[in-house]
Motif scaffolding. Structure first.
Motif, PDB file in Angstrom:
ATOM      1  N   HIS A 153       0.851  -1.197   0.000  1.00 53.02           N
ATOM      2  CA  HIS A 153       0.000   0.000   0.000  1.00 53.02           C
ATOM      3  C   HIS A 153       0.880   1.237   0.000  1.00 53.02           C
ATOM      4  N   LEU A 154       0.759   2.053  -1.043  1.00 56.37           N
ATOM      5  CA  LEU A 154       1.532   3.280  -1.139  1.00 56.37           C
ATOM      6  C   LEU A 154       1.078   4.222  -0.024  1.00 56.37           C
ATOM      7  N   GLN A 155       2.021   4.525   0.874  1.00 56.24           N
ATOM      8  CA  GLN A 155       1.693   5.453   1.964  1.00 56.24           C
ATOM      9  C   GLN A 155       2.140   6.877   1.655  1.00 56.24           C
ATOM     10  N   GLY A 156       3.137   7.053   0.769  1.00 57.04           N
ATOM     11  CA  GLY A 156       3.588   8.389   0.426  1.00 57.04           C
ATOM     12  C   GLY A 156       5.059   8.390   0.064  1.00 57.04           C
ATOM     13  N   TYR A 157       5.627   9.600   0.028  1.00 52.74           N
ATOM     14  CA  TYR A 157       7.048   9.796  -0.289  1.00 52.74           C
ATOM     15  C   TYR A 157       7.691  10.530   0.865  1.00 52.74           C
ATOM     16  N   ARG A 158       8.973  10.185   1.102  1.00 51.70           N
ATOM     17  CA  ARG A 158       9.691  10.739   2.245  1.00 51.70           C
ATOM     18  C   ARG A 158      10.955  11.419   1.746  1.00 51.70           C
ATOM     19  N   ILE A 159      11.154  12.680   2.177  1.00 51.19           N
ATOM     20  CA  ILE A 159      12.323  13.460   1.780  1.00 51.19           C
ATOM     21  C   ILE A 159      13.277  13.528   2.973  1.00 51.19           C
ATOM     22  N   LEU A 205      10.796  14.768   6.004  1.00 49.18           N
ATOM     23  CA  LEU A 205       9.426  15.196   5.739  1.00 49.18           C
ATOM     24  C   LEU A 205       8.734  14.107   4.938  1.00 49.18           C
ATOM     25  N   THR A 206       7.538  13.695   5.385  1.00 47.52           N
ATOM     26  CA  THR A 206       6.768  12.664   4.694  1.00 47.52           C
ATOM     27  C   THR A 206       5.548  13.298   4.067  1.00 47.52           C
ATOM     28  N   PHE A 207       5.274  12.983   2.797  1.00 43.85           N
ATOM     29  CA  PHE A 207       4.121  13.513   2.077  1.00 43.85           C
ATOM     30  C   PHE A 207       3.205  12.348   1.731  1.00 43.85           C
ATOM     31  N   GLN A 208       1.977  12.389   2.308  1.00 46.52           N
ATOM     32  CA  GLN A 208       1.041  11.277   2.190  1.00 46.52           C
ATOM     33  C   GLN A 208       0.541  11.137   0.762  1.00 46.52           C
ATOM     34  N   GLY A 209       0.278   9.888   0.382  1.00 42.79           N
ATOM     35  CA  GLY A 209      -0.344   9.605  -0.905  1.00 42.79           C
ATOM     36  C   GLY A 209       0.624   9.693  -2.062  1.00 42.79           C
ATOM     37  N   ASN A 210       0.022   9.716  -3.229  1.00 44.86           N
ATOM     38  CA  ASN A 210       0.825   9.664  -4.460  1.00 44.86           C
ATOM     39  C   ASN A 210       1.197  11.087  -4.888  1.00 44.86           C
ATOM     40  N   LYS A 211       1.920  11.808  -4.023  1.00 46.12           N
ATOM     41  CA  LYS A 211       2.343  13.170  -4.326  1.00 46.12           C
ATOM     42  C   LYS A 211       3.614  13.152  -5.164  1.00 46.12           C
ATOM     43  N   THR A 212       3.815  14.227  -5.919  1.00 44.79           N
ATOM     44  CA  THR A 212       5.022  14.330  -6.759  1.00 44.79           C
ATOM     45  C   THR A 212       5.795  15.592  -6.458  1.00 44.79           C
ATOM     46  N   HIS A 213       5.433  16.320  -5.432  1.00 43.12           N
ATOM     47  CA  HIS A 213       6.197  17.493  -5.039  1.00 43.12           C
ATOM     48  C   HIS A 213       5.875  17.825  -3.591  1.00 43.12           C
ATOM     49  N   GLY A 214       6.751  18.668  -2.979  1.00 47.21           N
ATOM     50  CA  GLY A 214       6.556  19.072  -1.599  1.00 47.21           C
ATOM     51  C   GLY A 214       7.414  20.270  -1.253  1.00 47.21           C
ATOM     52  N   MET A 215       7.098  20.944  -0.160  1.00 45.15           N
ATOM     53  CA  MET A 215       7.793  22.144   0.270  1.00 45.15           C
ATOM     54  C   MET A 215       8.656  21.832   1.486  1.00 45.15           C
ATOM     55  N   LEU A 216       9.894  22.412   1.502  1.00 45.99           N
ATOM     56  CA  LEU A 216      10.794  22.283   2.629  1.00 45.99           C
ATOM     57  C   LEU A 216      10.864  23.638   3.331  1.00 45.99           C
ATOM     58  N   PRO A 217      10.255  23.795   4.482  1.00 46.27           N
ATOM     59  CA  PRO A 217      10.287  25.079   5.186  1.00 46.27           C
ATOM     60  C   PRO A 217      11.420  25.105   6.215  1.00 46.27           C
ATOM     61  N   GLY A 241       7.404  15.630  17.094  1.00 44.76           N
ATOM     62  CA  GLY A 241       8.554  14.734  17.218  1.00 44.76           C
ATOM     63  C   GLY A 241       9.604  15.122  16.210  1.00 44.76           C
ATOM     64  N   VAL A 242       9.961  14.163  15.372  1.00 36.58           N
ATOM     65  CA  VAL A 242      11.003  14.426  14.385  1.00 36.58           C
ATOM     66  C   VAL A 242      10.428  14.528  12.985  1.00 36.58           C
ATOM     67  N   ASN A 243       9.133  14.476  12.845  1.00 34.25           N
ATOM     68  CA  ASN A 243       8.553  14.480  11.516  1.00 34.25           C
ATOM     69  C   ASN A 243       7.549  15.594  11.379  1.00 34.25           C
ATOM     70  N   GLY A 244       7.346  16.034  10.189  1.00 31.41           N
ATOM     71  CA  GLY A 244       6.313  17.028   9.903  1.00 31.41           C
ATOM     72  C   GLY A 244       5.836  16.844   8.495  1.00 31.41           C
ATOM     73  N   GLN A 245       4.666  17.381   8.160  1.00 33.76           N
ATOM     74  CA  GLN A 245       4.087  17.178   6.846  1.00 33.76           C
ATOM     75  C   GLN A 245       3.674  18.501   6.254  1.00 33.76           C
ATOM     76  N   PHE A 246       3.636  18.550   4.887  1.00 34.08           N
ATOM     77  CA  PHE A 246       3.214  19.736   4.170  1.00 34.08           C
ATOM     78  C   PHE A 246       2.177  19.357   3.147  1.00 34.08           C
ATOM     79  N   ASN A 247       1.284  20.297   2.872  1.00 32.12           N
ATOM     80  CA  ASN A 247       0.363  20.121   1.758  1.00 32.12           C
ATOM     81  C   ASN A 247       1.104  20.362   0.454  1.00 32.12           C
ATOM     82  N   GLU A 248       0.362  20.111  -0.616  1.00 33.17           N
ATOM     83  CA  GLU A 248       0.988  20.243  -1.930  1.00 33.17           C
ATOM     84  C   GLU A 248       1.431  21.675  -2.195  1.00 33.17           C
ATOM     85  N   ASP A 249       0.732  22.645  -1.612  1.00 34.63           N
ATOM     86  CA  ASP A 249       1.102  24.036  -1.854  1.00 34.63           C
ATOM     87  C   ASP A 249       2.238  24.513  -0.968  1.00 34.63           C
ATOM     88  N   GLY A 250       2.787  23.630  -0.174  1.00 32.33           N
ATOM     89  CA  GLY A 250       3.914  24.013   0.661  1.00 32.33           C
ATOM     90  C   GLY A 250       3.555  24.286   2.081  1.00 32.33           C
TER      91      GLY A 250
END
Length: 1183
Positions: A861-867, A888-900, A1140-1149
């Protein structure tokens, strides 16, 4: 002249004499003062029909008054009764009452007869009624043989009583051998004659002890009739009995009693007559038989039944009209109805009347030469005859009196003389009875006398009638006048009411009615007067009434009752419960204005009355207390209509405790599977007492019921009997069926097992079935025990499966379940994301793009992509250190993400990985990027060193985060004067390579505030502030020191010390003498502010207001001992907000990602401070 004299009364307060009672006394019989000569008057006598108890002495009363006292004589059966000849008969001294002693010997029957008493003196003779003396009788029933009665079901029956004739008549009632009254109804009832009537009999009427009892109240005895046996047999019993006595060839068939229309058992026929005397109770009776049982109705022909005097008895079989009069004569009709018809009976009622008074003769008091009349008028049906007697002798044969003339029912007297005094008797009689009245004519000549006591004080409540008594006597009749005050004129009837008996009535007494009133009585023989006094009082009022209260059992309630009253009256406050005394219970306490009831119980409910009483009036107010509580539990639970899957539960509600039951809650216990645990079954309305319950198979049910009202819920009832339902196949399958692999080659099938209640029978198992979703394989099935998991091994990696779990037991299978989809176990992804690209948005934010991996390569099961990203080194190479990787972990079948939250002017490296349920796949190729410059953080520290008279030296450390190449520093400073006002601001640019700077040409002994920050090409960073003071001028300091060495200053200090010493000596002396001298308080009160001890912080310029900086010193401006200032952490990285040590972003950053790695804690800014002032500065400020 006729004189009407009222009875003498003892008065205490006019306000306490009810006006109605007083006016009744005004029309009562004439009363002559007992010290004056007067004929006899009968005051007490036995009743006309005098029934005596033969077991006690006979007492025949005859009391009379007169002047001189009268003598007494008796007649018996019309002849003189010589009591001296009978040793058993005595007359009470000073009385005419006879006492016949039959207790010692003799019989009551011997003295049965008609007695009459005569009371005589020199002025005349009065006679009593004819007193018929009869002993009471309570005879026994005659012996008789009573045959048992056998009837068919539905027949009518009359059980006769026929009691013996007693005196007075007996009271009849029916009971059994246990002295229990036999139940009566519309079907079975007792008639006025004592007989017991059955409209139709039923088998339950069978008994052997129908007993009629006769109670003779006068002798307190009860007689009983022989028991009557009744047997009611049904048609089946009758046929069985007859068939047993017949040959086989004979045939007999008894038929049940058919339904029939009503007929009357009493009275007989269609018409009857009833005669009753006026004033008695008219009782009409109709009892009917029939099947079904008839119902009785009553009407009056050509009229209506009197509303307030009509009553129904004996299930409407008896009509009663009280205080019957001639207007109640007429035809009354009773109607008996049932479903088959109706029957009527007419009773013609005639009301007769024994004589009754219209105007009884009244006593006459006349003066010599006056005229008067005696009037005797009576009515009755038939019309009574009027006869006159004088001194007990018929007037026709009595001595002649020239002043007397008889005209029917009137005797006219004219020009009377003393010899005209006599007692006259009027006799009015008809066939139903007689009336006898004595009235005397007393000829007297008497001056007025006032019988009311002198100087009586009347106290009356305002706005109520005041009655001032003036009882008088005189012959001829005096005239009465009333006066108010000493010089007042006679009172007239425009405001006052003057009664014939001399009483003055003030209809509505007011405050100005207070005063002294004089009553004056006059006739031709003289005059008399009397004074009375009247006071008007304010009424007693309840200004705060108790209020209706509803409280729960066990709580506390308080009733308030505030009373306002006249100041001269003392009220008595009394609390009543239901018009009686309060219970003798310590829970009830009465305070001045309150009644408090604690721990309220059910018995405390009712009406509580606050009664305030004075000597003149009383008022009361009431309130109802309603005690409520949760209901009592239901009881008598019963199970009926027991079927396989339903049962009817019936119960009896408990007491609702004054709060209506709103609903019943039914619970059940499964003693087989979950003993002791109760579950909700159903709820029904509070008006229901039954419930049809749906049941499950193979459950050993017990039920209990709880009642609920607005207060709460009752405790549960006792449990019902147990009811075990039959086993059946399961009617449901397990829930929450899932298929998930734990290893790449297995499939774990799980489900939520059925509980024992849901199993519906013994031997619960599960049939587990599975097959690949996309294949053509057949279903594979296994049957497992009552478990919750089954593992399928040897499966391909991450393949979809269809899964079914079906319940079964010893009876059969549950319905076919629906298939659910699951997957075999996952494995790690095989491919890394490709074409990773980075777009730097600003100095702290970057956008990352990548190409997705093929879904087949995910192997789960694809859970997402991790940077993964980290900072390699700073571009300025001034601060090189290793930073741990962040994630940073981005849920689902995302193809981009923002690093703040990136560090400006830094080099970062990142890679991307795909994630499934098993873990991460391989990393992509590392991709590096740079962040541009940003503004620096504040300098790490700032301190002031080497202060001189006109210069200060500043030392600082560069910013911990320059975020680029520093171009210069900016220093801004301004002086602060003694009133905390800020001076002009000076700007100064300092090269970036400097860490120390000296400011010259400053003012001596002046406080300065400094603002210091660094700059890059992007802009200015955060500032750090500090304060410092230049040193004091040495010449001025020496002048200040020289003052302390001057002679005048030393002399002043010595004088102060001497004064203090004298004060201490005086205080010591006064203390030894016992006196008190508060030296300390006086010193504190009059201390010179110039010699107050100086606090450490006083005399400094430590507080001031700055319009630009707002709070330059409020947020800690004191410098620590090393005069080093730490900057506050200004790093605004979004990493701080991750979980903790993880955080998530929406597609718009926007931030939805996760960080990993430890973030180094930056040095924090210290509190701003300034140099502590020296003692010289403090003195300088003081001066």
């Amino acid at each position: 002249m006729q004189l009407k004299i009222m009875p003498k009364k003892k008065h205490f307060s006019a306000g306490r004499v009810p006006l109605i009672l007083f006016l009744c006394q005004m029309i009562s019989a004439l009363d002559v003062p007992l010290d004056l000569v007067q004929p006899p008057t009968i005051t007490q006598q036995s009743p006309k029909d005098y029934i005596i108890d033969p077991r006690e002495n006979i007492v025949i009363q005859c009391e009379a008054k007169g002047k001189p006292p009268p003598s007494f004589s008796w007649t018996r059966n019309g002849t003189h009764f010589d009591i001296d000849k009978d040793p058993l008969v005595t007359m009470k001294p000073g009385s005419g009452t006879l006492v016949i002693n039959i207790m010692s010997e003799g019989k009551a029957e011997t003295y049965e007869g008609v007695y009459q008493c005569t009371a005589r003196n020199e002025r005349g003779a009065a006679i009593s009624n004819n007193i018929v003396v009869r002993p009471s009788r309570s005879p026994l029933w005659t012996k008789e043989r009573l045959e048992p009665i056998t009837l068919r079901n539905g027949q009518s029956l009359v059980l006769p009583c026929r009691p013996p004739i007693g005196l007075p008549p007996a009271i009849i009632f029916w009971m059994d051998n246990s002295f229990q009254r036999l139940p009566q109804s519309e079907r079975v009832s007792q008639g006025l004659n004592g007989d017991l009537y059955f409209s139709n009999v039923l088998p339950e009427d069978t008994r052997e002890d129908y007993i009629c009892y006769a109670r003779f109240n006068h002798t307190q005895t009860i007689q009983q009739k022989q028991p009557i046996s009744l047997k009611v047999i049904s048609v089946d019993e009758l046929n069985d009995t007859i068939a047993a006595n017949l040959n086989d060839t004979e045939f007999y068939g008894a038929k049940p009693s058919k339904e029939r229309p009503p007929t009357f058992l009493t009275p007989e026929g269609n018409e009857s007559l009833k005669e009753e005397l006026r004033g008695n109770v008219l009782s009409l009776e109709c009892i009917a038989e029939g099947l079904p049982t008839p119902i009785i109705y009553w009407i009056k022909e050509d009229g209506t039944l009197p509303v307030n005097r009509t009553f129904y008895q004996n299930f409407k079989k008896t009509l009663q009209i009280t205080q019957v009069s001639e207007a109640d004569s007429g035809n009354y009709q009773c109607i008996a109805k049932n479903t088959l018809g109706a029957v009527h009976h007419t009773i013609s009622v005639t009301v007769k009347a024994a004589p009754y008074w219209i105007s009884a003769p009244q006593n006459l008091v006349l003066s010599p030469g006056e005229n008067g009349t005696l009037i005797c008028r009576a009515n009755g049906n038939p019309k009574p005859r009027i006869g006159w007697l004088t001194n007990g002798v018929p007037v026709e044969i009595a001595p002649d009196d020239p002043s007397r003339k008889i005209d029917g029912d009137t005797i006219i007297f004219s020009n009377v003389q003393e010899r005209s005094s006599a007692v006259y008797q009027c006799n009015a009689s008809n066939e139903y009875g007689y009336l006898l009245a004595n009235a005397f004519v007393n000829v007297l000549a008497e001056p007025p006398r006032i019988l009311t006591s002198a100087n009586i004080l009347y106290q009356v409540i305002a706005n109520r009638p005041a009655l001032l008594d003036c009882a008088f006597f005189g012959s001829p009749l005096p005239t009465i006048e009333w006066f108010k005050g000493t010089k007042g004129s006679a009172l007239h009837e425009d405001i006052y009411v003057l009664h014939d008996n001399g009483t003055l009535e003030i209809p509505v007494a007011q405050k100005d009615s207070t005063g002294t009133y004089t009553c004056v009585a006059r006739n031709k023989l003289g005059m008399a007067k009397n004074e009375v006094h009247l006071e008007i009082k304010d009424p007693t009022r309840i200004i705060k009434q108790p209020e209706y209260a509803v409280v729960q059992r066990g709580s506390k309630v308080s009733f308030e009752c505030k009373v306002k009253h006249d100041n001269t009256l003392i009220p008595t406050i009394m609390w009543l419960k239901d018009n009686g005394e309060l219970p003798n219970d310590e829970r009830f306490s009465v305070d001045k204005d309150h009644l408090v009831v604690t721990d309220v119980s059910d018995d405390d409910g009712g009406m509580y009355t606050c009664a305030a009483n004075t000597t003149l009036d009383s008022v009361s107010a009431s309130a109802v207390l309603r005690v409520v509580d949760v209901p009592n539990p239901p009881f008598d639970l019963e199970l009926t209509n027991q079927l396989d899957k339903s049962v009817q539960l019936t119960w009896t509600p408990g007491d609702d405790n004054n709060s209506p039951i709103t609903k019943f809650i039914i619970e059940y216990e499964d003693a087989m599977h979950e003993a002791g645990i109760w579950h909700h079954q159903a709820e029904v309305s509070g008006t229901q007492t039954t419930a049809q319950l749906t049941l499950s198979p193979y459950v050993n049910y017990s039920f209990r019921v709880m009642a609920e009202n607005s207060i709460g819920r009752s405790v549960p009832s006792e449990a019902s009997e147990q009811y075990l339902t039959k086993a059946a196949e399961p009617d449901q399958n397990p829930m929450t069926v899932e298929g998930l692999g734990t290893e790449p080659d297995n499939l774990v099938i799980t489900w939520k097992p059925l509980n024992g209640f849901e199993s519906n029978g013994p031997g619960l198992q599960y049939k587990v079935s599975w097959r690949q979703k996309d294949g053509d394989d057949e279903w594979t099935s296994v049957v497992v025990a009552n478990v919750s998991k089954y593992i399928v091994s040897g499966t391909p990696t991450f393949v979809p499966y269809l899964i079914k779990v079906q319940a079964l037991n010893d009876v059969g299978f549950a319905p076919e379940p629906a298939a659910v989809m699951g997957h075999s176990g996952e494995d790690l992804p095989m491919v890394a994301p490709g074409n990773v690209r980075v777009n730097v948005v600003n100095s702290t934010l970057a956008e990352v793009h990548w190409d997705p991996v093929p879904l087949k390569s995910v192997r789960g099961h694809l859970q997402g992509y991790r940077i993964y990203y980290w900072k390699a080194q700073s571009s300025s190479k001034r601060n090189r250190r290793h930073i741990e990787k962040k994630i940073l972990t981005f849920q689902g079948n995302k193809t981009h993400g923002m690093l703040p939250g990136l560090q400006p002017y830094s080099h970062y490296v990142l890679n991307v990985r795909v994630v499934n349920g098993k873990g991460e796949g391989p990393a992509s190729t590392d991709r590096g990027f740079h962040t541009p410059e940003g503004v620096p953080s504040a300098p790490s520290s700032l301190k002031i060193v080497n202060p001189t008279l006109d210069s200060l030296t500043l030392e600082w450390d560069p910013p911990s985060h320059p975020n680029g190449v520093l171009t210069e520093y900016t220093l801004r400073y301004q002086p602060i004067n003694s009133t905390h006002e800020l001076g002009p601001l000076v700007d100064l640019k300092i090269p970036a390579n400097k860490t120390r700077w000296t400011l010259n040409h400053l003012n001596f002994s002046t406080r300065y505030k400094f603002y210091f920050y660094a700059q890059t090409s992007v802009g200015s960073g955060s500032q750090i502030t500090e304060e410092a003071i230049t040193t004091v001028d040495e010449a001025m300091a020496s002048r200040q020191v020289d003052i302390a060495t001057q002679g005048w200053f030393i002399g002043l200090m010595c004088a102060v010390a001497l004064l203090i010493l004298i004060l201490l000596i005086v205080c010591f002396i006064r203390r030894n003498k016992g006196g008190k001298y508060p030296v300390k308080e006086k010193e504190d009160a009059h201390a010179d502010p110039e010699i107050q001890p100086m606090k450490e912080d006083d005399g400094t310029f430590g507080e001031y207001s700055d319009a630009e900086d707002h709070k330059p010193l409020k947020k800690g401006s004191r410098t620590p001992s090393d005069r080093t200032v730490k900057k506050e952490d200004s790093d605004d990285s979004l990493v701080d907000y991750g979980e903790g040590v993880n955080g998530q972003f929406n597609e718009d950053g926007s931030f939805i990602g996760q960080y990993s790695g430890k973030k180094e804690k930056e040095p924090a800014e210290g509190n701003e401070s300034s140099e502590a002032p020296s003692p010289v500065n403090a003195m300088n400020s003081f001066v």
